[in-house]
Design an enzyme around this catalytic site. Structure first.
Site, PDB file in Angstrom:
ATOM      1  CG  HIS A   1      43.442 -24.398  -3.874  1.00 29.51           C
ATOM      2  ND1 HIS A   1      43.186 -22.796  -3.385  1.00 29.51           N
ATOM      3  CD2 HIS A   1      44.733 -24.340  -4.172  1.00 29.51           C
ATOM      4  CE1 HIS A   1      44.721 -22.520  -3.758  1.00 29.51           C
ATOM      5  NE2 HIS A   1      45.444 -23.380  -4.243  1.00 29.51           N
TER       6      HIS A   1
ATOM      7  CD  GLU B   1      44.764 -24.283  -0.484  1.00 33.26           C
ATOM      8  OE1 GLU B   1      45.211 -25.243  -0.825  1.00 33.26           O
ATOM      9  OE2 GLU B   1      45.346 -23.159  -0.679  1.00 33.26           O
TER      10      GLU B   1
HETATM   11  O1  LIG Z   1      48.281 -21.163  -9.308  1.00 32.39           O
HETATM   12  P1  LIG Z   1      47.803 -22.410  -8.651  1.00 32.39           P
HETATM   13  O2  LIG Z   1      48.455 -23.682  -9.548  1.00 32.39           O
HETATM   14  O3  LIG Z   1      46.110 -22.484  -8.777  1.00 32.39           O
HETATM   15  O4  LIG Z   1      48.222 -22.673  -7.310  1.00 32.39           O
HETATM   16  C1  LIG Z   1      47.955 -21.419  -6.258  1.00 32.39           C
HETATM   17  C2  LIG Z   1      48.642 -22.028  -5.039  1.00 32.39           C
HETATM   18  O5  LIG Z   1      47.772 -23.149  -4.486  1.00 32.39           O
HETATM   19  C3  LIG Z   1      48.380 -23.650  -3.251  1.00 32.39           C
HETATM   20  O6  LIG Z   1      47.847 -22.908  -2.261  1.00 32.39           O
HETATM   21  C4  LIG Z   1      49.814 -23.947  -2.991  1.00 32.39           C
HETATM   22  O7  LIG Z   1      50.369 -23.992  -1.691  1.00 32.39           O
HETATM   23  C5  LIG Z   1      50.796 -22.807  -3.805  1.00 32.39           C
HETATM   24  O8  LIG Z   1      51.998 -22.915  -3.825  1.00 32.39           O
HETATM   25  C6  LIG Z   1      50.029 -22.285  -4.922  1.00 32.39           C
HETATM   26  O9  LIG Z   1      50.946 -21.190  -5.480  1.00 32.39           O
END
Ligand SMILES: O=P(O)(O)OC[C@H]1O[C@H](O)[C@H](O)[C@@H](O)[C@@H]1O
Length: 297
Positions: free
Chosen positions: A167, A269
């Site tokens: 990510h 990602e």
């Molecule tokens: O706040 P987190 O759990 O780290 O997630 C952060 C983000 O990650 C990804 O990119 C998902 O597609 C999002 O939907 C999410 O909000």
């Protein structure tokens, strides 16, 4: 292993040192080619900066550094699910791997590259969530370029189905002036708009609002145009790409991110999620790889 043991076993004089930060163990890498920081908590690479370049990864200055929280920024390793767990089952967002302590299996300097392998096997938390028969090896090659290889093996007796993502939070000058090439005319699921299926325009992507897009069956390389520099992500065995920026609206819901930090990063990602989830038969393994290189615009 404690810090002394880690430094004795895996430390590399003047190149790789383990230290404590807020009760978490991290390692600092310094070579003629780059500097880097990796937390064993989540096998989280929080900093990578080739010599003479600006830092490539964004790290939130409000991030928690705590055993039960994910670090905000860098490269969270999402496994064995992405986002909320499917089927309303319990479990942390993006799986347990990013909030578990990983072990160091290998560290060496080869030429100007540091090769580092961290591993994760079943833990009390993973078992409580029904994940027992797996092992993950995360190999990083840290140099002028960055190679990341995430291998998952099924040591259990049944099938192992999982999602995964690197990510990656890329540090950029200003998201509204940043281009992402490689996703032209690509189909995506818009998580900000009721999971509607949409298509990107035929030119390089420039974000103009809250963005949470999942590009399934997408094996393309992507190149981020960040002012005078480019950041290219070449991937293999990854069928999903995710592009995320919370913008103002999403940032206010994130306590570990300054509300005005979002223009300074974009997440692109390397993943296998949803329909692209991986299913492994017993004794099978799968490796997803991302290679990140810098260039000139
Ligand atoms: O706040 P987190 O759990 O780290 O997630 C952060 C983000 O990650 C990804 O990119 C998902 O597609 C999002 O939907 C999410 O909000």
């Amino acid at each position: 292993m404690n810090l002394t043991e880690l430094n004795d076993h895996f430390g590399l004089s003047g190149v790789l040192t383990f230290e404590d930060h807020n009760g978490l163990t991290r390692l600092q890498v310094k070579t003629p080619a780059c500097t880097a920081t990796v937390y064993l908590h989540g096998a989280h690479l929080t900093h990578w900066q080739p010599t003479g370049a600006q830092p490539v990864l964004f790290l939130s200055d409000r991030s928690d550094f705590a055993p039960d929280k994910a670090i905000r920024g860098g490269i969270p390793v999402c496994f064995p699910w992405f986002g909320p767990r499917a089927g309303g089952k319990p479990g942390p967002s993006h799986g347990f791997a990013r909030i578990q302590p990983w072990e160091v299996a290998f560290a060496a300097l080869s030429g100007e590259n540091v090769h580092l392998t961290l591993t994760l096997g079943p833990t009390a938390l993973s078992r409580s969530l029904g994940f027992d028969g797996f092992r993950v090896a995360y190999e990083m090659v840290l140099g002028k370029k960055l190679t990341l290889r995430l291998t998952v093996a099924n040591y259990g007796e049944g099938m192992l189905k999982y999602e995964e993502a690197l990510h990656t939070y890329f540090s950029i000058g200003e998201v509204r002036r940043t281009t992402i090439a490689g996703l032209e005319s690509a189909l995506f699921v818009d998580k900000t708009d009721g999971l509607k299926e949409k298509e990107t325009p035929p030119e390089a992507l420039i974000l103009s609002g809250q963005t949470d897009r999942v590009f399934p069956e997408n094996v393309s390389s992507t190149t981020i145009g960040d002012g005078p520099r480019t950041i290219t992500i070449n991937k293999s065995n990854s069928a999903t790409t995710v592009v995320w920026n919370p913008w103002t609206e999403g940032s206010v819901t994130l306590k570990d991110l300054r509300p005005d930090a979002w223009p300074g990063f974009v997440c692109v990602e390397t993943a296998n999620t949803g329909e692209d989830a991986i299913t492994l038969a017993p004794n099978d393994a799968h490796t997803m790889q991302a290679e990140i290189t810098l260039g000139k615009a």
